[in-house]
Motif scaffolding. Structure first.
Motif, PDB file in Angstrom:
ATOM      1  N   LEU A  32       4.235  -7.791   5.462  1.00 14.97           N
ATOM      2  CA  LEU A  32       3.630  -7.137   4.300  1.00 14.97           C
ATOM      3  C   LEU A  32       4.303  -5.820   3.956  1.00 14.97           C
ATOM      4  O   LEU A  32       4.512  -5.505   2.779  1.00 14.97           O
ATOM      5  CB  LEU A  32       2.135  -6.935   4.540  1.00 14.97           C
ATOM      6  N   ALA A  82       6.334  -5.082   0.515  1.00 16.18           N
ATOM      7  CA  ALA A  82       6.084  -3.906  -0.326  1.00 16.18           C
ATOM      8  C   ALA A  82       7.398  -3.235  -0.703  1.00 16.18           C
ATOM      9  O   ALA A  82       7.600  -2.843  -1.864  1.00 16.18           O
ATOM     10  CB  ALA A  82       5.180  -2.928   0.411  1.00 16.18           C
ATOM     11  N   ARG A 130       1.962   3.249  -1.504  1.00 13.41           N
ATOM     12  CA  ARG A 130       2.364   2.778  -0.177  1.00 13.41           C
ATOM     13  C   ARG A 130       1.178   2.774   0.774  1.00 13.41           C
ATOM     14  O   ARG A 130       1.020   1.841   1.586  1.00 13.41           O
ATOM     15  CB  ARG A 130       3.485   3.667   0.370  1.00 13.41           C
ATOM     16  N   GLN A 157      -0.906  -0.216   0.100  1.00 10.14           N
ATOM     17  CA  GLN A 157      -0.276  -1.423   0.622  1.00 10.14           C
ATOM     18  C   GLN A 157      -0.377  -1.474   2.146  1.00 10.14           C
ATOM     19  O   GLN A 157      -0.543  -2.548   2.728  1.00 10.14           O
ATOM     20  CB  GLN A 157       1.176  -1.497   0.152  1.00 10.14           C
ATOM     21  N   GLN A 158      -0.296  -0.315   2.788  1.00 15.21           N
ATOM     22  CA  GLN A 158      -0.536  -0.261   4.225  1.00 15.21           C
ATOM     23  C   GLN A 158      -1.959  -0.711   4.546  1.00 15.21           C
ATOM     24  O   GLN A 158      -2.201  -1.374   5.566  1.00 15.21           O
ATOM     25  CB  GLN A 158      -0.303   1.159   4.749  1.00 15.21           C
ATOM     26  N   ILE A 165      -3.629  -2.960   3.000  1.00 17.31           N
ATOM     27  CA  ILE A 165      -3.618  -4.427   2.989  1.00 17.31           C
ATOM     28  C   ILE A 165      -3.157  -4.957   4.341  1.00 17.31           C
ATOM     29  O   ILE A 165      -3.722  -5.923   4.877  1.00 17.31           O
ATOM     30  CB  ILE A 165      -2.704  -4.961   1.871  1.00 17.31           C
ATOM     31  N   SER A 218      -2.140 -12.288   1.135  1.00 18.84           N
ATOM     32  CA  SER A 218      -1.886 -10.874   1.418  1.00 18.84           C
ATOM     33  C   SER A 218      -0.577 -10.422   0.769  1.00 18.84           C
ATOM     34  O   SER A 218      -0.487  -9.303   0.246  1.00 18.84           O
ATOM     35  CB  SER A 218      -1.846 -10.641   2.932  1.00 18.84           C
ATOM     36  N   CYS A 219       0.442 -11.278   0.802  1.00 16.29           N
ATOM     37  CA  CYS A 219       1.705 -10.958   0.113  1.00 16.29           C
ATOM     38  C   CYS A 219       1.461 -10.809  -1.393  1.00 16.29           C
ATOM     39  O   CYS A 219       2.006  -9.903  -2.038  1.00 16.29           O
ATOM     40  CB  CYS A 219       2.742 -12.059   0.369  1.00 16.29           C
ATOM     41  N   ILE A 228      -0.121  -7.494  -2.126  1.00 11.70           N
ATOM     42  CA  ILE A 228       0.875  -6.417  -2.111  1.00 11.70           C
ATOM     43  C   ILE A 228       1.533  -6.296  -3.483  1.00 11.70           C
ATOM     44  O   ILE A 228       1.706  -5.187  -4.019  1.00 11.70           O
ATOM     45  CB  ILE A 228       1.952  -6.693  -1.034  1.00 11.70           C
TER      46      ILE A 228
END
Length: 419
Positions: free
Chosen positions: A129, A133, A157, A160-161, A163, A272-273, A276
């Motif tokens: 992931l 990102a 960021r 996204q972390q 996630i 999850s991807c 992101i």
């Protein structure tokens, strides 16, 4: 950037990756206690005591992994996906440990069981992931851009972390629940939580992790992402129920197996991807490419997992080998063997409570191309994952290119892993 996955036929067992040669061999070893006999006798049930496996459309092939670009030679250097995001992985690990703190000491001890230093696992999903990102850190088309996504900001960021953290909590929760359902006694090389603390506390710890994941998910304030990851939890339950309640016909169906595998394994990483990409404000097309990468990587990962259940050792896997078949779970190697030897269907129908049925099934597997064909199918999905990365919009940013190469590298690592 043109990423190419080239399967070249050969006779050696070498796997060439970015100019390095690494010998890959897989020692088949099964539980000596399975039939109460000599471990060497049991090992011989699955393709002999030592076998070298290679991938390709016809079996004994050499994998040569090539990346070609029109950029400077520095882009040709090997990349270690995990090293690229090592600092962030440490931050996420620390954050996860702080997120699973509970007021009740016993629950806190259970919830943090697999987040403690040394037993965090491979951290495969957070790595994917974080790299995704970075791979999508590119200009947003004007039609979809807005002030929120005007740059690759620190705030983006961190979201996204988040996630990655949510995904890992959902993953570990599913492991805790699976171990209860499977009555497992080991996980990641140590005693499983249900074995150490009991089934009730293991279930509650899994529920607690899911609740913490929900709180973190709500903090993102993105309804589409919330919906995606809520669907993942539904898929995990659906997949586990499919595995528990199969009919005879379903147990012999590759289509049913792959659908169940998507729900149990690939849905989490694929959605999850996609999350992101959505947080980055990417287009629907790019978001689906991120999803396709995760889906095919997840399927390849599970297919190799199914192979390792037959060919790996308990020590290398961190759990018992032959665990699937001993629990009556039919996976790809056996399904492919059944296509070659229909009489194996009768054994599958009888179940595997009797060790003699397990021994007979392993005999057929040994004679078949079940292991080989499963690896070939895993390679097909790995190739599709690479195609998704190749199809991403072009970028001249060095970090973006390196991250995309690292994502491709991960497909190779999935295929060649031994644990």
């Amino acid at each position: 950037m043109n990423l190419r996955w080239v399967l070249l036929r050969g006779l050696s067992s070498g796997a060439r990756f970015h100019g390095r040669c690494t010998q890959r061999s897989f020692t088949t070893a099964c539980c000596g206690s399975l039939l109460g006999g000599n471990p060497s006798v049991i090992r011989s049930k699955v393709l002999g005591s030592r076998e070298t496996y290679l991938w390709g459309s016809h079996g004994l092939h050499d994998i040569r992994y090539q990346i070609s670009t029109e950029r400077s030679p520095t882009t040709e250097e090997p990349v270690d996906p995990f090293s690229l995001v090592a600092d962030e992985l440490s931050l996420i690990a620390n954050k996860l440990r702080s997120m699973v703190v509970a007021e009740v000491p016993k629950l806190a001890s259970a919830a943090e069981y697999f987040f403690k230093m040394g037993v965090e696992g491979k951290r495969f999903r957070p790595t994917v992931l974080l790299l995704m990102a970075s791979a999508l850190n590119m200009a947003i088309p004007e039609a979809t851009a807005n002030a929120v996504f005007s740059g690759f900001s620190k705030e983006l960021r961190e979201r996204q972390q988040c996630i990655a953290e949510i995904t890992e909590m959902i993953h570990v929760a599913s492991l805790l629940h699976d171990d209860v359902l499977d009555d497992a006694d080991t996980r990641r090389g140590i005693g499983s939580l249900n074995f150490v603390m009991g089934n009730k506390l293991a279930v509650l710890a899994g529920d607690f992790l899911l609740s913490r994941a929900c709180v973190a998910l709500a903090s993102l304030k993105n309804t589409e992402v919330v919906s995606l990851l809520a669907t993942v939890v539904e898929h995990l339950v659906t997949g586990e129920t499919m595995q528990m309640s199969t009919t005879s016909e379903q147990r012999q169906s590759m289509e049913y197996y792959l659908e169940k595998t998507y729900y149990k394994t690939a849905s989490l990483i694929s959605n999850s991807c996609k999350a992101i990409a959505l947080l980055a404000g990417q287009t629907a097309e790019v978001s689906m490419l991120a999803y396709d990468y995760g889906r095919n990587l997840g399927l390849a990962y599970q297919l190799i997992d199914d192979v390792l259940d037959f060919t790996g050792t308990s020590a290398s896997l961190g759990k018992g080998s032959l665990s699937d078949i001993q629990h009556g779970i039919i996976t790809a190697p056996i399904l492919f063997a059944m296509e070659e030897y229909p009489q194996l269907c009768e054994i599958v129908d009888r179940g595997f409570d009797n060790p003699e049925n397990i021994a007979a099934a392993l005999d057929y597997l040994e004679k078949s191309r079940g292991i080989e064909r499963t690896r070939e199918l895993a390679t097909e999905h790995a190739n599709r994952a690479i195609e998704a990365i190749e199809a991403l919009p072009e970028s001249d940013d060095e970090d973006v290119l390196i991250s995309r190469r690292a994502l491709v590298d991960l497909t190779h690592r999935v295929l060649t892993r031994t644990k």
